[in-house]
Design an enzyme around this catalytic site. Structure first.
Site, PDB file in Angstrom:
ATOM      1  N   GLY A   1       1.434   3.015  -2.530  1.00 17.38           N
ATOM      2  CA  GLY A   1       0.977   3.913  -3.598  1.00 17.38           C
ATOM      3  C   GLY A   1       1.516   3.458  -4.958  1.00 17.38           C
TER       4      GLY A   1
ATOM      5  N   ASP B   1       0.811  -1.224   0.000  1.00 17.23           N
ATOM      6  CA  ASP B   1       0.000   0.000   0.000  1.00 17.23           C
ATOM      7  C   ASP B   1       0.843   1.272   0.000  1.00 17.23           C
ATOM      8  OD1 ASP B   1      -2.238  -1.651   0.121  1.00 17.23           O
ATOM      9  OD2 ASP B   1      -2.236  -1.647   2.306  1.00 17.23           O
TER      10      ASP B   1
ATOM     11  N   PRO C   1      -8.746  -1.007   8.731  1.00 22.93           N
ATOM     12  CA  PRO C   1      -7.885   0.148   9.017  1.00 22.93           C
ATOM     13  C   PRO C   1      -6.415  -0.276   8.975  1.00 22.93           C
ATOM     14  CG  PRO C   1      -9.190  -0.465  10.958  1.00 22.93           C
ATOM     15  CD  PRO C   1      -9.578  -1.407   9.861  1.00 22.93           C
TER      16      PRO C   1
ATOM     17  N   GLY D   1      -4.512  -4.448  -3.761  1.00 21.86           N
ATOM     18  CA  GLY D   1      -5.500  -3.418  -4.091  1.00 21.86           C
ATOM     19  C   GLY D   1      -4.723  -2.190  -4.500  1.00 21.86           C
ATOM     20  N   HIS D   2      -4.687  -1.904  -5.796  1.00 24.90           N
ATOM     21  CA  HIS D   2      -3.900  -0.776  -6.313  1.00 24.90           C
ATOM     22  C   HIS D   2      -4.853   0.317  -6.780  1.00 24.90           C
ATOM     23  CE1 HIS D   2      -0.353  -3.725  -7.198  1.00 24.90           C
ATOM     24  NE2 HIS D   2      -0.649  -3.621  -5.920  1.00 24.90           N
TER      25      HIS D   2
ATOM     26  N   THR E   1      -9.659  -5.009   1.616  1.00 24.05           N
ATOM     27  CA  THR E   1     -10.524  -5.505   2.692  1.00 24.05           C
ATOM     28  C   THR E   1     -11.216  -4.391   3.468  1.00 24.05           C
ATOM     29  OG1 THR E   1      -8.642  -5.490   4.190  1.00 24.05           O
ATOM     30  CG2 THR E   1      -9.073  -7.567   3.050  1.00 24.05           C
TER      31      THR E   1
HETATM   32  P1  GDP Z   1      -0.797   0.281  -3.543  1.00 21.97           P
HETATM   33  O1  GDP Z   1      -1.388  -0.982  -3.059  1.00 21.97           O
HETATM   34  O2  GDP Z   1       0.672   0.377  -3.270  1.00 21.97           O
HETATM   35  O3  GDP Z   1      -1.126   0.586  -4.976  1.00 21.97           O
HETATM   36  O4  GDP Z   1      -1.456   1.451  -2.661  1.00 21.97           O
HETATM   37  P2  GDP Z   1      -3.024   1.598  -2.310  1.00 21.97           P
HETATM   38  O5  GDP Z   1      -3.754   2.005  -3.515  1.00 21.97           O
HETATM   39  O6  GDP Z   1      -3.511   0.390  -1.581  1.00 21.97           O
HETATM   40  O7  GDP Z   1      -2.956   2.739  -1.216  1.00 21.97           O
HETATM   41  C1  GDP Z   1      -2.394   3.989  -1.489  1.00 21.97           C
HETATM   42  C2  GDP Z   1      -3.453   5.074  -1.263  1.00 21.97           C
HETATM   43  O8  GDP Z   1      -2.827   6.331  -1.198  1.00 21.97           O
HETATM   44  C3  GDP Z   1      -4.451   5.178  -2.414  1.00 21.97           C
HETATM   45  O9  GDP Z   1      -5.705   5.557  -1.882  1.00 21.97           O
HETATM   46  C4  GDP Z   1      -3.886   6.297  -3.284  1.00 21.97           C
HETATM   47  O10 GDP Z   1      -4.882   6.986  -4.024  1.00 21.97           O
HETATM   48  C5  GDP Z   1      -3.293   7.201  -2.233  1.00 21.97           C
HETATM   49  N1  GDP Z   1      -2.094   7.975  -2.654  1.00 21.97           N
HETATM   50  C6  GDP Z   1      -1.099   7.626  -3.489  1.00 21.97           C
HETATM   51  N2  GDP Z   1      -0.138   8.566  -3.515  1.00 21.97           N
HETATM   52  C7  GDP Z   1      -0.540   9.539  -2.669  1.00 21.97           C
HETATM   53  C8  GDP Z   1       0.039  10.774  -2.224  1.00 21.97           C
HETATM   54  O11 GDP Z   1       1.143  11.154  -2.607  1.00 21.97           O
HETATM   55  N3  GDP Z   1      -0.672  11.499  -1.309  1.00 21.97           N
HETATM   56  C9  GDP Z   1      -1.891  11.095  -0.833  1.00 21.97           C
HETATM   57  N4  GDP Z   1      -2.496  11.870   0.051  1.00 21.97           N
HETATM   58  N5  GDP Z   1      -2.467   9.960  -1.230  1.00 21.97           N
HETATM   59  C10 GDP Z   1      -1.782   9.174  -2.112  1.00 21.97           C
HETATM   60  P1  IMO Z   2      -0.877  -4.224  -2.184  1.00 21.62           P
HETATM   61  O1  IMO Z   2      -0.431  -4.803  -3.497  1.00 21.62           O
HETATM   62  C1  IMO Z   2      -0.926  -4.563   2.168  1.00 21.62           C
HETATM   63  C2  IMO Z   2      -0.990  -8.609   3.839  1.00 21.62           C
HETATM   64  C3  IMO Z   2      -2.238  -9.060   4.570  1.00 21.62           C
HETATM   65  C4  IMO Z   2      -1.606  -9.999   5.594  1.00 21.62           C
HETATM   66  C5  IMO Z   2      -0.481 -10.670   4.809  1.00 21.62           C
HETATM   67  C6  IMO Z   2      -0.827 -12.022   4.242  1.00 21.62           C
HETATM   68  O2  IMO Z   2      -2.189  -3.527  -2.252  1.00 21.62           O
HETATM   69  O3  IMO Z   2       0.205  -3.423  -1.564  1.00 21.62           O
HETATM   70  P2  IMO Z   2      -2.390 -12.786   2.201  1.00 21.62           P
HETATM   71  O4  IMO Z   2      -3.846 -12.534   1.957  1.00 21.62           O
HETATM   72  O5  IMO Z   2      -1.496 -12.269   1.143  1.00 21.62           O
HETATM   73  O6  IMO Z   2      -2.099 -14.208   2.566  1.00 21.62           O
HETATM   74  O7  IMO Z   2      -2.083 -11.951   3.562  1.00 21.62           O
HETATM   75  O8  IMO Z   2      -0.176  -9.762   3.745  1.00 21.62           O
HETATM   76  N1  IMO Z   2      -1.224  -8.120   2.455  1.00 21.62           N
HETATM   77  C7  IMO Z   2      -1.154  -6.834   2.097  1.00 21.62           C
HETATM   78  N2  IMO Z   2      -0.955  -5.729   2.847  1.00 21.62           N
HETATM   79  N3  IMO Z   2      -1.030  -4.462   0.821  1.00 21.62           N
HETATM   80  C8  IMO Z   2      -1.188  -5.566   0.064  1.00 21.62           C
HETATM   81  O9  IMO Z   2      -1.174  -5.528  -1.287  1.00 21.62           O
HETATM   82  C9  IMO Z   2      -1.305  -6.813   0.700  1.00 21.62           C
HETATM   83  N4  IMO Z   2      -1.491  -8.084   0.266  1.00 21.62           N
HETATM   84  C10 IMO Z   2      -1.418  -8.865   1.346  1.00 21.62           C
HETATM   85  O10 IMO Z   2      -2.896  -7.991   5.187  1.00 21.62           O
HETATM   86  O11 IMO Z   2      -1.015  -9.257   6.629  1.00 21.62           O
HETATM   87 MG    MG Z   3      -2.893  -1.647  -1.814  1.00 20.56          MG
END
Ligand code: GDP
Ligand code: IMO
Ligand code: MG
Length: 425
Positions: A15, A13, A303, A40-41, A300
């Site tokens: 970004g 997560d 938090p 989740g991207h 999911t």
């Molecule tokens: P990923 O799994 O690495 O792709 O990241 P996620 O999408 O799960 O979580 C990143 C969250 O931060 C998303 O809601 C993005 O829209 C947001 N995001 C990404 N870059 C920035 C940033 O520079 N500032 C802020 N405030 N939000 C960001």
């Molecule tokens: P992105 O690509 C954050 C975490 C789960 C759990 C552990 C194992 O969006 O960054 P799993 O379901 O893979 O067996 O769970 O890994 N986890 C993530 N945490 N971002 C993810 O993906 C994750 N994918 C799995 O929360 O702790």
């Molecule tokens: Mg993510």
């Protein structure tokens, strides 16, 4: 042309979705190489927000072809939902999405086994998985009892699935969990197989043909370094190789074709699920970061736990992945904080650790050693040039790069494409 691997440097997560979207402006092929629908991207394009789980984030750029390669475990129900959702939103997928025939399939029983195993764990041993069946699907792959996308094209697929499904029912029964109707599962997957057929291809050949044709390829990592099955906080990890090496084994690309590695790293740290997290905050600052950063899981909705930047983790990630430059995200989330802490080492039982200890029981005891820096207490979200950032913000970012042994190439100050500062390397 150049081939770039993009991976997460922390616990996911970071970004990655946003940075992939920014970088794919000039990319021909985007390849997902590991993980599954646990990812989740998030990508914001104009006023639209997309959350991608299996389909590469490049799908939102019309110039790209997108490949789900062999290292990914593919949940057919999820990918169909994602495909239908994108088509509904007017995204043209014709000739732009392919799934490798060597990629393993996640079946509903993998999800049932994931949930059943977690339910049997104590608070101390449960992983807090996404319950997407990732562990059991990779376990089947390693046990050589998995089924692959290419098997969907084989007339004997129903028989193969029957054998596997009956075995899975025995496993579920053994775990004291509910079993399922094998015939209904087979009927469901015969339909899904029909739906998926046009997307299935030999992705190894496709990717290597693209290399030969001097196309630019971006390898999209999921999760993050600290969730890597080898290098993460084992056993509180996911089941795939989330680090740079996974891009080669997960796609069939020879390592010598990797030209560049981009590490995505947040300006602070988050983690979702269980497991040690030395810089975790349990106070108002943590709650503030969670609120301003909207730190809720994109898959999911859980938090996310929040904490200070951990330079021990950052340094470890830059070393393992061979990071050429950081794409640092979410600096804007720290705008209102008066003082910032950076973890430079850990201490446990009188020992100082400057790298991540492999023993989880030691890591659990580790207390962060912090250095402090002044905050900038002004908004960075509309800044468009690195030079225009407050001096204290530049000093903070420079210190993070210095401590983690990598340069800064991109700085993100908001979720949108426009909130992206490029730094000349
Ligand atoms: P990923 O799994 O690495 O792709 O990241 P996620 O999408 O799960 O979580 C990143 C969250 O931060 C998303 O809601 C993005 O829209 C947001 N995001 C990404 N870059 C920035 C940033 O520079 N500032 C802020 N405030 N939000 C960001
Ligand atoms: P992105 O690509 C954050 C975490 C789960 C759990 C552990 C194992 O969006 O960054 P799993 O379901 O893979 O067996 O769970 O890994 N986890 C993530 N945490 N971002 C993810 O993906 C994750 N994918 C799995 O929360 O702790
Ligand atoms: Mg993510």
């Amino acid at each position: 042309m150049s081939n770039t691997v993009l991976m997460g440097a922390q616990w996911g997560d970071e970004g990655k979705g946003k940075i992939i979207d920014v970088l794919t402006e000039n990319i021909d092929l985007v390849v997902r190489y590991q993980g599954g629908s646990n990812a989740g991207h998030t990508v914001e394009v104009g006023d639209k927000k997309y959350v991608l789980h299996l389909i590469p984030s490049g799908i939102l750029r019309e110039n790209t072809v997108n490949v789900v390669a062999n290292g990914v475990v593919v949940n057919l129900v999820s990918i169909k939902e994602e495909i239908d959702g994108l088509v509904e939103k007017g995204i043209n997928l014709a000739g732009r999405l392919f799934v490798g025939d060597r990629a393993h399939i996640v079946f509903p029983y993998h999800q049932m086994l994931d949930a059943a195993k977690e339910a049997l764990c104590s608070d101390e041993t449960k992983i807090g998985t996404t319950k997407r069946g990732i562990g059991p699907a990779y376990a089947d792959k390693a046990s050589r009892t998995g089924l692959r996308m290419g098997d969907l094209l084989d007339p004997i697929f129903p028989e193969l699935l029957k054998t596997r499904a009956e075995f899975a029912n025995k496993e579920l029964e053994f775990l004291g969990a509910e079993t399922f109707d094998v015939d209904a599962l087979i009927a469901q997957f015969i339909e899904l197989a029909e739906f998926m057929k046009p997307f299935i291809t030999d992705a190894v050949v496709m990717i290597n043909d693209a290399v030969e044709a001097k196309k630019s390829i971006l390898f999209e990592g999921a999760q993050g370094t600290m969730l890597d099955i080898e290098f993460g906080t084992y056993p509180f990890v996911t089941s795939s190789s989330t680090t740079t090496g996974g891009a080669a084994t997960g796609s069939g690309l020879a390592m010598r074709h990797i030209d560049q590695v981009v590490g995505v790293i947040k300006a602070y740290t988050t983690r979702v699920g269980e497991g040690p997290f030395p810089t975790e905050l349990f106070d108002d600052v943590g709650a503030h970061i969670a609120k301003i950063g909207a730190e809720f899981g994109a898959t999911t909705g859980r938090p996310r736990r929040c904490g200070w930047f951990d330079a021990v983790v950052g340094r470890y990630a830059s070393m393992i992945n061979g990071v050429d430059y950081w794409a640092m995200t979410k600096l804007d989330v720290l705008d209102e904080l008066e003082t910032l802490k950076i973890c430079v080492a850990y201490e446990a039982d009188g020992e100082t650790y400057t790298s991540v200890p492999s023993n989880i029981r030691i890591l659990e005891k580790c207390k962060p050693v912090y250095e402090e820096m002044p905050g900038w207490c002004s908004s960075t979200k509309d800044v468009t040039k690195y030079e225009d950032l407050p001096e204290a913000a530049k000093a903070y970012v420079s210190r993070l790069c210095e401590l983690t042994n990598a340069k800064l190439g991109i700085l993100s100050v908001g979720p949108k494409r426009s909130s992206t500062l490029r730094i000349a390397l």
